[in-house]
Design a protein around this motif. Structure first.
Motif, mmCIF file in Angstrom:
data_model
loop_
_atom_site.group_PDB
_atom_site.id
_atom_site.type_symbol
_atom_site.label_atom_id
_atom_site.label_comp_id
_atom_site.label_asym_id
_atom_site.label_seq_id
_atom_site.Cartn_x
_atom_site.Cartn_y
_atom_site.Cartn_z
ATOM 1 N N ARG A 123 -11.092 12.184 2.324
ATOM 2 C CA ARG A 123 -10.075 11.607 3.211
ATOM 3 C C ARG A 123 -10.542 10.264 3.772
ATOM 4 N NH1 ARG A 123 -9.896 17.002 5.617
ATOM 5 N NH2 ARG A 123 -10.634 16.047 7.551
ATOM 6 N N LYS A 124 -11.814 10.166 4.131
ATOM 7 C CA LYS A 124 -12.341 8.908 4.671
ATOM 8 C C LYS A 124 -12.325 7.803 3.612
ATOM 9 C CE LYS A 124 -15.261 10.622 8.410
ATOM 10 N NZ LYS A 124 -16.641 10.642 8.948
ATOM 11 N N TRP A 125 -12.757 8.111 2.394
ATOM 12 C CA TRP A 125 -12.736 7.100 1.329
ATOM 13 C C TRP A 125 -11.307 6.702 0.976
ATOM 14 C CZ3 TRP A 125 -16.217 3.826 -0.225
ATOM 15 C CH2 TRP A 125 -17.563 4.112 -0.021
ATOM 16 N N THR A 126 -10.401 7.663 0.994
ATOM 17 C CA THR A 126 -8.986 7.364 0.726
ATOM 18 C C THR A 126 -8.433 6.451 1.811
ATOM 19 O OG1 THR A 126 -8.719 9.480 -0.405
ATOM 20 C CG2 THR A 126 -6.700 8.366 0.325
ATOM 21 N N THR A 127 -8.772 6.743 3.059
ATOM 22 C CA THR A 127 -8.350 5.904 4.176
ATOM 23 C C THR A 127 -8.861 4.477 4.005
ATOM 24 O OG1 THR A 127 -8.203 7.758 5.702
ATOM 25 C CG2 THR A 127 -8.612 5.596 6.674
ATOM 26 N N THR A 128 -10.109 4.342 3.608
ATOM 27 C CA THR A 128 -10.685 3.008 3.373
ATOM 28 C C THR A 128 -9.932 2.288 2.263
ATOM 29 O OG1 THR A 128 -12.847 3.682 4.183
ATOM 30 C CG2 THR A 128 -12.792 1.776 2.697
ATOM 31 N N ALA A 129 -9.627 3.006 1.180
ATOM 32 C CA ALA A 129 -8.874 2.399 0.070
ATOM 33 C C ALA A 129 -7.486 1.965 0.525
ATOM 34 C CB ALA A 129 -8.780 3.384 -1.100
ATOM 35 N N VAL A 130 -6.836 2.787 1.337
ATOM 36 C CA VAL A 130 -5.514 2.428 1.865
ATOM 37 C C VAL A 130 -5.632 1.170 2.729
ATOM 38 C CG1 VAL A 130 -3.680 3.149 3.465
ATOM 39 C CG2 VAL A 130 -4.529 4.746 1.733
ATOM 40 N N GLY A 131 -6.622 1.127 3.603
ATOM 41 C CA GLY A 131 -6.823 -0.042 4.456
ATOM 42 C C GLY A 131 -7.073 -1.305 3.661
ATOM 43 N N LEU A 132 -7.974 -1.235 2.686
ATOM 44 C CA LEU A 132 -8.272 -2.408 1.854
ATOM 45 C C LEU A 132 -7.051 -2.865 1.062
ATOM 46 C CD1 LEU A 132 -11.823 -1.473 0.507
ATOM 47 C CD2 LEU A 132 -11.269 -3.238 2.201
ATOM 48 N N SER A 133 -6.296 -1.905 0.541
ATOM 49 C CA SER A 133 -5.131 -2.273 -0.269
ATOM 50 C C SER A 133 -3.986 -2.817 0.583
ATOM 51 C CB SER A 133 -4.661 -1.090 -1.115
ATOM 52 O OG SER A 133 -4.200 -0.048 -0.290
ATOM 53 N N THR A 134 -4.024 -2.559 1.879
ATOM 54 C CA THR A 134 -2.985 -3.064 2.778
ATOM 55 C C THR A 134 -3.184 -4.547 3.104
ATOM 56 O OG1 THR A 134 -2.734 -0.869 3.757
ATOM 57 C CG2 THR A 134 -1.931 -2.720 5.061
ATOM 58 N N ILE A 135 -4.421 -5.000 3.111
ATOM 59 C CA ILE A 135 -4.742 -6.370 3.536
ATOM 60 C C ILE A 135 -3.889 -7.441 2.843
ATOM 61 C CG2 ILE A 135 -6.559 -8.143 3.665
ATOM 62 C CD1 ILE A 135 -8.558 -5.784 4.138
ATOM 63 N N PRO A 136 -3.778 -7.447 1.523
ATOM 64 C CA PRO A 136 -2.993 -8.535 0.892
ATOM 65 C C PRO A 136 -1.520 -8.553 1.306
ATOM 66 C CG PRO A 136 -4.270 -7.351 -0.757
ATOM 67 C CD PRO A 136 -4.400 -6.585 0.523
ATOM 68 N N PHE A 137 -0.994 -7.407 1.690
ATOM 69 C CA PHE A 137 0.422 -7.327 2.029
ATOM 70 C C PHE A 137 0.738 -7.771 3.458
ATOM 71 C CE2 PHE A 137 -0.233 -4.276 -1.412
ATOM 72 C CZ PHE A 137 0.698 -4.761 -2.323
ATOM 73 N N ILE A 138 -0.266 -7.794 4.312
ATOM 74 C CA ILE A 138 -0.006 -8.159 5.706
ATOM 75 C C ILE A 138 -0.256 -9.631 6.000
ATOM 76 C CG2 ILE A 138 -0.465 -5.816 6.494
ATOM 77 C CD1 ILE A 138 -3.154 -6.864 7.651
ATOM 78 N N PRO A 141 3.150 -12.127 6.130
ATOM 79 C CA PRO A 141 4.027 -11.845 7.284
ATOM 80 C C PRO A 141 3.360 -12.155 8.628
ATOM 81 C CG PRO A 141 4.081 -10.012 5.737
ATOM 82 C CD PRO A 141 3.018 -10.947 5.265
ATOM 83 N N ILE A 142 2.079 -11.856 8.750
ATOM 84 C CA ILE A 142 1.385 -12.154 9.999
ATOM 85 C C ILE A 142 1.279 -13.659 10.197
ATOM 86 C CG2 ILE A 142 -0.846 -12.046 11.192
ATOM 87 C CD1 ILE A 142 -1.106 -9.158 10.112
ATOM 88 N N ASP A 143 0.887 -14.397 9.151
ATOM 89 C CA ASP A 143 0.777 -15.856 9.261
ATOM 90 C C ASP A 143 2.106 -16.473 9.692
ATOM 91 O OD1 ASP A 143 -1.838 -15.602 8.424
ATOM 92 O OD2 ASP A 143 -1.554 -16.616 6.500
ATOM 93 N N ARG A 144 3.187 -16.061 9.067
ATOM 94 C CA ARG A 144 4.507 -16.609 9.411
ATOM 95 C C ARG A 144 4.910 -16.236 10.833
ATOM 96 N NH1 ARG A 144 7.384 -15.498 3.602
ATOM 97 N NH2 ARG A 144 6.426 -17.260 2.546
ATOM 98 N N SER A 145 4.612 -15.014 11.238
ATOM 99 C CA SER A 145 4.946 -14.575 12.594
ATOM 100 C C SER A 145 4.159 -15.369 13.647
ATOM 101 C CB SER A 145 4.657 -13.081 12.767
ATOM 102 O OG SER A 145 5.474 -12.339 11.890
#
Length: 165
Positions: A123-138, A141-145
């Motif tokens: 679960r911890k490694w999966t959470t890390t993978a989810v977090g890392l894979s989220t970075i390019p998508f945010i 939108p954050i820069d524009r905001s």
């Protein structure tokens, strides 16, 4: 006689156009790994990102000082460059993405705990993978905001506008 039709070369900004730019993402990576590493490692990632933000702000101040020479209003222009860069980078590179990845990872770990029977390390490694894979998508939108936020507030004080692309 041949004419040279090459575009003039743009000055390379080491904080935006080179690998150094990725130091601004250090805290997002730290947050993604929070479930797996000691919290001190996460704090070091924030120190790296904050050093990047500060160095970029100082660099933009030096460039503004050089561009304005001894003209009247130089101090105001240099101050505006430093403040704009620091506030923009602090929000868009550190505070908002760090909080976002932290919450995505916390929610991921919680949901995996409630919905799966996976062992905690998985679960911890999966959470890390989810977090890392989220970075390019945010990022965009954050820069524009943050651009919108600063254009609607701080930049009105010194006549600035959309400084970061």
């Amino acid at each position: 006689m041949e004419e040279n039709h090459e575009k003039p070369s743009k000055e390379v900004d080491i904080y935006r156009d080179t690998w150094v730019r990725y130091l601004g993402y250090a805290n997002e990576v730290g947050e993604a790994f929070r479930a797996l590493v000691p919290v001190s490692v996460v704090w070091v990632s924030y120190a790296v990102a904050t050093a990047y933000v500060s160095a970029d702000a100082l660099d933009k101040g030096k460039k503004a000082a050089a561009a304005h020479g001894e003209n009247p209003g130089k101090t105001a222009q240099v101050s505006a460059a430093v403040i704009d860069t620091f506030v923009w980078q602090a929000l868009a590179s550190v505070a908002i993405p760090g909080f976002t990845i932290n919450r995505v990872c916390a929610a991921s770990l919680y949901l995996l705990g409630k919905t799966t029977r996976w062992p905690l390390p998985v679960r911890k490694w999966t959470t890390t993978a989810v977090g890392l894979s989220t970075i390019p998508f945010i990022i965009t939108p954050i820069d524009r905001s943050v651009d919108f936020l600063l254009d609607s507030s701080l930049r009105k004080l010194y006549g600035g506008g959309k400084k970061h692309e």
